[in-house]
Write a protein that holds these residues in place. Structure first.
Motif, mmCIF file in Angstrom:
data_model
loop_
_atom_site.group_PDB
_atom_site.id
_atom_site.type_symbol
_atom_site.label_atom_id
_atom_site.label_comp_id
_atom_site.label_asym_id
_atom_site.label_seq_id
_atom_site.Cartn_x
_atom_site.Cartn_y
_atom_site.Cartn_z
ATOM 1 N N SER A 1 0.866 -1.150 0.076
ATOM 2 C CA SER A 1 -0.138 0.055 -0.028
ATOM 3 C C SER A 1 0.887 1.104 0.101
ATOM 4 O O SER A 1 2.003 1.401 -0.533
ATOM 5 N N SER B 1 -3.197 6.334 3.873
ATOM 6 C CA SER B 1 -3.601 6.683 5.193
ATOM 7 C C SER B 1 -4.107 7.957 5.472
ATOM 8 O O SER B 1 -3.721 9.174 5.036
ATOM 9 N N THR C 1 -4.777 9.480 8.275
ATOM 10 C CA THR C 1 -4.095 10.152 9.483
ATOM 11 C C THR C 1 -2.867 10.804 8.725
ATOM 12 O O THR C 1 -2.331 12.108 8.809
ATOM 13 N N SER D 1 -5.743 3.441 -0.171
ATOM 14 C CA SER D 1 -6.804 3.447 0.986
ATOM 15 C C SER D 1 -7.747 2.178 0.779
ATOM 16 O O SER D 1 -7.932 1.550 1.740
ATOM 17 N N THR E 1 -5.795 -0.991 1.489
ATOM 18 C CA THR E 1 -5.587 -1.219 2.913
ATOM 19 C C THR E 1 -7.006 -1.709 3.400
ATOM 20 O O THR E 1 -6.878 -2.651 4.477
ATOM 21 N N MET E 2 -8.140 -1.330 3.296
ATOM 22 C CA MET E 2 -9.052 -1.645 3.993
ATOM 23 C C MET E 2 -9.625 -2.883 3.446
ATOM 24 O O MET E 2 -10.183 -3.816 4.197
ATOM 25 N N VAL F 1 -7.615 -5.512 5.666
ATOM 26 C CA VAL F 1 -8.353 -5.713 6.796
ATOM 27 C C VAL F 1 -9.559 -6.370 6.942
ATOM 28 O O VAL F 1 -9.549 -7.554 7.407
ATOM 29 N N ASN G 1 -1.696 -8.667 5.672
ATOM 30 C CA ASN G 1 -1.206 -7.470 6.116
ATOM 31 C C ASN G 1 -0.931 -6.341 4.968
ATOM 32 O O ASN G 1 -0.805 -6.986 3.805
ATOM 33 N N PHE H 1 -0.969 -2.737 9.437
ATOM 34 C CA PHE H 1 -0.513 -1.740 8.576
ATOM 35 C C PHE H 1 0.948 -1.403 8.793
ATOM 36 O O PHE H 1 0.729 -0.838 10.162
ATOM 37 N N TRP I 1 -3.988 4.483 10.647
ATOM 38 C CA TRP I 1 -5.068 4.273 9.427
ATOM 39 C C TRP I 1 -5.421 5.795 8.887
ATOM 40 O O TRP I 1 -5.908 5.778 7.661
#
Length: 229
Positions: free
Chosen positions: A132, A137, A139, A159, A162-163, A166, A178, A220, A229
């Motif tokens: 990723s 992220s 943040t 993004s 990454t989702m 999860v 991961n 992550f 995140w």
């Protein structure tokens, strides 16, 4: 011996990851869309080569068949293939521009995961690592200097990736999933403007790929630890 497949591994981060994992004793498959470059990279490193276009269902299925015939299973899948889509101003950004980036960065990863799931389930401690970016992220882009990099399609795709990581981790607890952020690494994607070396940029993925049964899931990470995140 740990069997590992890396997409987009004929150059850049994928190529360096392959080199390091071969040195760590992995049996590495270099997967690449360009047959000539992929085969040359594999030969130079002492890896195996399998042609794989992550935007094509038949190509992904054929690659999985090739790995099954030769190896019988897959311990580690590294979804490294990705594109930036270029620096298109937001005023000019079209749905087609975004679709093109998502086709590789998001749908490509899903396509490869789907094709290789049966082989991953033949492994003792299967692991999927999705490459990723910190630019995906929320943040990072809202609280740090990296927010100055305005890359709507690329950041949104990372993004989403990454989702997806999860969600896969929650849905498929028998496999470790991961995401990693290589950091600002000098590669073709950024015109080699990155401040990290190519080796530093692969630290996180190599660490996760070599943990075996101790691999966490649903995380992550970058080379220093967890990424917000």
């Amino acid at each position: 011996m740990t069997t590992t497949l890396i997409t987009g591994a004929n150059k850049g981060l994928g190529h360096e990851t392959a080199r390091r994992l071969l040195a760590a004793g992995h049996d590495v498959w270099i997967a690449a869309r360009d047959r000539e470059r992929g085969a040359a990279a594999a030969q130079a490193l002492g890896a195996r080569f399998v042609p794989l276009d992550v935007t094509d269902d038949q190509s992904a299925a054929a690659a999985a068949d090739t790995v099954r015939a030769a190896s019988g299973h897959l311990d580690v899948l590294i979804n490294n293939a990705g594109i930036t889509g270029g620096r298109i101003p937001a005023d000019d950004l079209t749905a087609a521009d975004v679709e093109r980036v998502f086709a590789t960065n998001v749908f490509g990863a899903v396509r490869v995961i789907h094709a290789f799931l049966p082989l991953l389930r033949e492994a003792d401690a299967p692991s999927v690592i999705n490459v990723s970016s910190g630019l995906g992220s929320f943040t990072v882009v809202t609280t740090t200097e990296w927010g100055r990099f305005v890359t709507p399609a690329y950041s949104a795709s990372k993004s989403a990736l990454t989702m997806l990581t999860v969600q896969y981790a929650h849905a498929l607890p028998d496999i470790r999933f991961n995401a990693v952020d290589p950091g600002y690494t000098a590669t073709d994607l950024n015109g080699h403007s990155g401040t990290q070396t190519i080796t530093e940029g692969t630290d996180a993925v190599v660490r996760l790929a070599t943990l075996g049964p101790d691999t966490p899931t649903g995380g992550f990470f970058d080379r220093t630890g967890p990424v917000p995140w």
